[in-house]
Design an enzyme around this catalytic site. Sequence first.
Site, PDB file in Angstrom:
ATOM      1  N   ASP A 152       0.860  -1.179   0.000  1.00  0.00           N
ATOM      2  CA  ASP A 152       0.000   0.000   0.000  1.00  0.00           C
ATOM      3  C   ASP A 152       0.899   1.232   0.000  1.00  0.00           C
ATOM      4  O   ASP A 152       1.478   1.585   1.036  1.00  0.00           O
ATOM      5  CB  ASP A 152      -0.902   0.018   1.228  1.00  0.00           C
ATOM      6  CG  ASP A 152      -1.992  -1.055   1.201  1.00  0.00           C
ATOM      7  OD1 ASP A 152      -1.709  -2.169   0.720  1.00  0.00           O
ATOM      8  OD2 ASP A 152      -3.108  -0.772   1.662  1.00  0.00           O
ATOM      9  N   LYS A 220      -6.876   3.415  -3.772  1.00  0.00           N
ATOM     10  CA  LYS A 220      -7.288   3.466  -2.368  1.00  0.00           C
ATOM     11  C   LYS A 220      -7.498   4.912  -1.954  1.00  0.00           C
ATOM     12  O   LYS A 220      -6.712   5.794  -2.304  1.00  0.00           O
ATOM     13  CB  LYS A 220      -6.203   2.796  -1.517  1.00  0.00           C
ATOM     14  CG  LYS A 220      -6.444   2.805  -0.011  1.00  0.00           C
ATOM     15  CD  LYS A 220      -5.314   2.062   0.691  1.00  0.00           C
ATOM     16  CE  LYS A 220      -5.383   2.208   2.204  1.00  0.00           C
ATOM     17  NZ  LYS A 220      -4.264   1.523   2.892  1.00  0.00           N
ATOM     18  N   LYS A 256     -10.219   0.365  -2.705  1.00  0.00           N
ATOM     19  CA  LYS A 256     -10.149   0.188  -1.258  1.00  0.00           C
ATOM     20  C   LYS A 256     -10.452   1.503  -0.550  1.00  0.00           C
ATOM     21  O   LYS A 256      -9.601   2.383  -0.487  1.00  0.00           O
ATOM     22  CB  LYS A 256      -8.766  -0.329  -0.841  1.00  0.00           C
ATOM     23  CG  LYS A 256      -8.620  -0.523   0.682  1.00  0.00           C
ATOM     24  CD  LYS A 256      -7.233  -1.029   1.051  1.00  0.00           C
ATOM     25  CE  LYS A 256      -7.028  -1.072   2.547  1.00  0.00           C
ATOM     26  NZ  LYS A 256      -5.670  -1.559   2.938  1.00  0.00           N
TER      27      LYS A 256
END
Length: 320
Positions: A152, A220, A256
């Site tokens: 991430d 995300k 996400k």
Amino acid sequence: MPTTLTAFADVTTSDSALRRFLHGLPGVDAVGLEARAAALGTRSIKTTAKAYAIDLAISMIDLTTLEGADTPGKVRALAAKAVHPDPTDRTTPMTAAVCVYPDMVATAKAALNGADVKVASVATAFPAGRAALPVKLADTRDAVAAGADEIDMVIDRGAFLAGRYLETYELIRSVKEACVREDGTAARLKVIFETGELSTYDNIRRASWIGMLAGADFIKTSTGKVGTNATPANTLLMLEAVRDFRAQTGIQIGVKPAGGIRTTKDAIKFLVLVNETAGEDWLTSEWFRFGASSLLNDLLMQRQKLTTGRYSGPDYVTVD
């Protein structure tokens, strides 16, 4: 349907070309976006559909600890909870992943002991991203070498907001390359935009397209470390982006939302957004995740209520 980025080959050849493309995207109707997100949030999900949604949401959680006080013991406890979220009911699904800092990846991997739960690691000087490129790439490579299944990363919001779009694109491409292991396999890459710092919906749309063009496996919303994190509106906008991207390229990208999603009711609202915007193909942990650890406890309490008819309360679930 095309299945490559050939149609966009010229878009990333220069900063000016990328700028023309991004500023040529349709402007976001903020009022319409927020109204649609609010309307979808009123859908009522009950009985068997609610039970299905709860289990689906549990299976989509990236169970996360990203604190300076993280210890190996805390990470091992989190890994145990990911594998058996409710020790009293072994039918409870595992979570999708455990997300930790790079130095805790090996601990998480060992604690999971082969369970079907991914290890995700933040990288690239999370959460602010204020570091030189070699440091960001070393951060990524260390996490991958330690066994991370997913990375991430954070973009450089300063570069993006200053209009240095190609620099943002090239950062993502470089991190994507750093995700490749020696055996040729690669960790999946989630690209965090920190939507709360991007100021406008148009910027969120542009960042989404930069991430997708650069090879993100997921886009995300947030780090969970700022005041404004995932919202139904910014997540809806990103779902529209991945839907449109697949329609044009044949390439599917995950989404996400992270930060601020705390209740079962919240989670179900987001699942409705996914189903009604991107479609059923995204209703799997392969393509949709929740970055929300506190959410799990509420899902477990609601699940217990559906099973037993009683609301057990927070004392009956483990505290992260």
